[in-house]
Design a protein around this motif. Sequence first.
Motif, PDB file in Angstrom:
ATOM      1  N   GLY A  79     -72.602   0.723  64.681  1.00 29.94           N
ATOM      2  CA  GLY A  79     -71.840   1.241  63.568  1.00 29.94           C
ATOM      3  C   GLY A  79     -70.376   0.893  63.601  1.00 29.94           C
ATOM      4  O   GLY A  79     -69.610   1.347  62.751  1.00 29.94           O
ATOM      5  N   LEU A  80     -69.980   0.079  64.574  1.00 31.98           N
ATOM      6  CA  LEU A  80     -68.572  -0.282  64.663  1.00 31.98           C
ATOM      7  C   LEU A  80     -68.164  -1.162  63.481  1.00 31.98           C
ATOM      8  O   LEU A  80     -67.124  -0.933  62.856  1.00 31.98           O
ATOM      9  CB  LEU A  80     -68.281  -1.006  65.974  1.00 31.98           C
ATOM     10  CG  LEU A  80     -66.821  -1.372  66.236  1.00 31.98           C
ATOM     11  CD1 LEU A  80     -65.959  -0.122  66.304  1.00 31.98           C
ATOM     12  CD2 LEU A  80     -66.680  -2.186  67.511  1.00 31.98           C
ATOM     13  N   LYS A  81     -68.976  -2.159  63.169  1.00 32.39           N
ATOM     14  CA  LYS A  81     -68.667  -2.999  62.012  1.00 32.39           C
ATOM     15  C   LYS A  81     -69.938  -3.629  61.475  1.00 32.39           C
ATOM     16  O   LYS A  81     -70.974  -3.657  62.134  1.00 32.39           O
ATOM     17  CB  LYS A  81     -67.636  -4.067  62.363  1.00 32.39           C
ATOM     18  CG  LYS A  81     -68.106  -5.134  63.328  1.00 32.39           C
ATOM     19  CD  LYS A  81     -67.023  -6.205  63.515  1.00 32.39           C
ATOM     20  CE  LYS A  81     -67.576  -7.348  64.361  1.00 32.39           C
ATOM     21  NZ  LYS A  81     -66.626  -8.466  64.459  1.00 32.39           N
ATOM     22  N   ARG A  82     -69.825  -4.139  60.260  1.00 35.12           N
ATOM     23  CA  ARG A  82     -70.937  -4.812  59.595  1.00 35.12           C
ATOM     24  C   ARG A  82     -70.359  -5.984  58.823  1.00 35.12           C
ATOM     25  O   ARG A  82     -69.339  -5.852  58.160  1.00 35.12           O
ATOM     26  CB  ARG A  82     -71.654  -3.843  58.648  1.00 35.12           C
ATOM     27  CG  ARG A  82     -72.826  -4.427  57.895  1.00 35.12           C
ATOM     28  CD  ARG A  82     -73.570  -3.352  57.118  1.00 35.12           C
ATOM     29  NE  ARG A  82     -72.745  -2.704  56.104  1.00 35.12           N
ATOM     30  CZ  ARG A  82     -73.182  -1.718  55.318  1.00 35.12           C
ATOM     31  NH1 ARG A  82     -74.417  -1.263  55.459  1.00 35.12           N
ATOM     32  NH2 ARG A  82     -72.373  -1.195  54.403  1.00 35.12           N
ATOM     33  N   SER A  83     -71.031  -7.140  58.900  1.00 32.22           N
ATOM     34  CA  SER A  83     -70.505  -8.358  58.285  1.00 32.22           C
ATOM     35  C   SER A  83     -71.477  -8.912  57.260  1.00 32.22           C
ATOM     36  O   SER A  83     -72.696  -8.745  57.379  1.00 32.22           O
ATOM     37  CB  SER A  83     -70.231  -9.423  59.359  1.00 32.22           C
ATOM     38  OG  SER A  83     -69.335  -8.935  60.332  1.00 32.22           O
ATOM     39  N   ARG A  84     -70.912  -9.582  56.266  1.00 32.02           N
ATOM     40  CA  ARG A  84     -71.723 -10.288  55.268  1.00 32.02           C
ATOM     41  C   ARG A  84     -70.967 -11.538  54.830  1.00 32.02           C
ATOM     42  O   ARG A  84     -69.768 -11.663  55.090  1.00 32.02           O
ATOM     43  CB  ARG A  84     -72.056  -9.377  54.089  1.00 32.02           C
ATOM     44  CG  ARG A  84     -70.894  -8.953  53.237  1.00 32.02           C
ATOM     45  CD  ARG A  84     -71.325  -7.924  52.192  1.00 32.02           C
ATOM     46  NE  ARG A  84     -71.513  -6.611  52.778  1.00 32.02           N
ATOM     47  CZ  ARG A  84     -72.057  -5.577  52.136  1.00 32.02           C
ATOM     48  NH1 ARG A  84     -72.482  -5.727  50.886  1.00 32.02           N
ATOM     49  NH2 ARG A  84     -72.193  -4.415  52.718  1.00 32.02           N
ATOM     50  N   PRO A  85     -71.645 -12.478  54.160  1.00 29.89           N
ATOM     51  CA  PRO A  85     -70.973 -13.720  53.769  1.00 29.89           C
ATOM     52  C   PRO A  85     -69.829 -13.491  52.786  1.00 29.89           C
ATOM     53  O   PRO A  85     -69.848 -12.537  51.993  1.00 29.89           O
ATOM     54  CB  PRO A  85     -72.092 -14.539  53.127  1.00 29.89           C
ATOM     55  CG  PRO A  85     -73.362 -13.948  53.637  1.00 29.89           C
ATOM     56  CD  PRO A  85     -73.082 -12.498  53.833  1.00 29.89           C
ATOM     57  N   LEU A  86     -68.852 -14.372  52.817  1.00 32.95           N
ATOM     58  CA  LEU A  86     -67.706 -14.297  51.928  1.00 32.95           C
ATOM     59  C   LEU A  86     -68.127 -14.245  50.462  1.00 32.95           C
ATOM     60  O   LEU A  86     -67.514 -13.531  49.653  1.00 32.95           O
ATOM     61  CB  LEU A  86     -66.809 -15.520  52.166  1.00 32.95           C
ATOM     62  CG  LEU A  86     -65.564 -15.657  51.294  1.00 32.95           C
ATOM     63  CD1 LEU A  86     -64.550 -14.579  51.654  1.00 32.95           C
ATOM     64  CD2 LEU A  86     -64.950 -17.045  51.456  1.00 32.95           C
ATOM     65  N   SER A  87     -69.178 -14.975  50.107  1.00 35.46           N
ATOM     66  CA  SER A  87     -69.613 -15.043  48.713  1.00 35.46           C
ATOM     67  C   SER A  87     -70.086 -13.698  48.179  1.00 35.46           C
ATOM     68  O   SER A  87     -70.223 -13.523  46.962  1.00 35.46           O
ATOM     69  CB  SER A  87     -70.720 -16.084  48.556  1.00 35.46           C
ATOM     70  OG  SER A  87     -71.813 -15.775  49.409  1.00 35.46           O
ATOM     71  N   ARG A  88     -70.302 -12.718  49.064  1.00 40.47           N
ATOM     72  CA  ARG A  88     -70.751 -11.392  48.625  1.00 40.47           C
ATOM     73  C   ARG A  88     -69.600 -10.392  48.597  1.00 40.47           C
ATOM     74  O   ARG A  88     -69.816  -9.182  48.598  1.00 40.47           O
ATOM     75  CB  ARG A  88     -71.878 -10.908  49.550  1.00 40.47           C
ATOM     76  CG  ARG A  88     -73.155 -11.742  49.451  1.00 40.47           C
ATOM     77  CD  ARG A  88     -74.196 -11.313  50.463  1.00 40.47           C
ATOM     78  NE  ARG A  88     -74.605  -9.935  50.283  1.00 40.47           N
ATOM     79  CZ  ARG A  88     -75.354  -9.261  51.153  1.00 40.47           C
ATOM     80  NH1 ARG A  88     -75.750  -9.860  52.282  1.00 40.47           N
ATOM     81  NH2 ARG A  88     -75.697  -8.011  50.926  1.00 40.47           N
TER      82      ARG A  88
END
Length: 367
Positions: A335-344
């Motif tokens: 739960g520290l961080k979550r990442s997704r692509p720049l395009s989203r």
Amino acid sequence: MTLPDHSTPVTEKESRAPAIHQRQIRVTAPRRVALVERHLTGPPPPGEVRVRVREVGVCGSDLKMWSGEHAVLKPPLVLGHEAWGTVEEHAVASDATGAAPLVPGTPVVIVPPAGCGTCHNCARGREQLCARMRFVGGQIDGAMARFLTVPPRHLLRIDPRVPEELRVLIEPLTVAVHAVGRARVDAGDQVLVIGAGPIGVFCSLVLAAQGVGHVVVTDRDPLRLDLAHRLGVPHHVRTTAAQPLLAAGDHIRSEGADVVFDCVGAQATTTQALTATCRGGRTVLVGISPAELTIGGVALQRGERELIGVQMYQREDFTHAMGLLAEGLVPAIDGLKRSRPLSRAGELLDELAGRPSPVLKETLLPD
């Protein structure tokens, strides 16, 4: 949210030159974003450095700029100030400290503000207070992009001891370092932190690292409070809209806390913060305030309370923040961080406008 394709046609002349494919997320109007694509040909302009963005965080300031609710910075703009990357193009220059050469591959963190360099505040190292200050992610195109091109004064070499997965946290932690410094907290003070978002949690952790033993963080979201607890904040209180600080009474003396941090930035939370501050205490405004605030003048003057504003940070705060991360201030937890692509990016901004994130920091990865 699906973003339109804005690819720039490549001319015959451009096709013969080495080119870098750039993608940026541009806020074109309040709550509207576009994916802008173009080719970067040739080296960066004289006196600037091209950085390949590795990760960029999204914060409450970005949301206020995206929505058009920021008091100063309005669309159109390219967001992204919580970022780190690596130098892409060699620059015969130093970083913001004036010491470290920036060669290709050097890991750097973005230092968003830079002043004019000649005014009273710039002379004192307080560029964030310069009347002509320019901000990466505001007046200057930010790091919601594959590449960022800025003068070297906007870059600092990253302490190699900071793990890569935590480098995106350097800038927001620096805000907390500066806020705690502004508050002049003593080890024996009782401290209340309103808001268990990233800045509130980081303020609590920095206070603990400085030996302050009595820190209470409040929030209306139980998930945020649970995350704060797992990150090492021992005292946390869930509040309600009707009685926002009543429950904190079990942890704070009846006269109020010595120091109260408003890490939300709203009329309601500023009023709560001043109310919860004891006579002779300090109320610290960390969250981005609305353009106008109504303050209880009697409580402020007759109670000898201090109202302290916090505007970002100074450059030395980055060094302190990197040292804290290197020393393990922020544990690696779920739960520290979550990442997704720049395009989203547009999808993410829409989500965060509707509800708080279940993780401490949402980030974007260039794609």
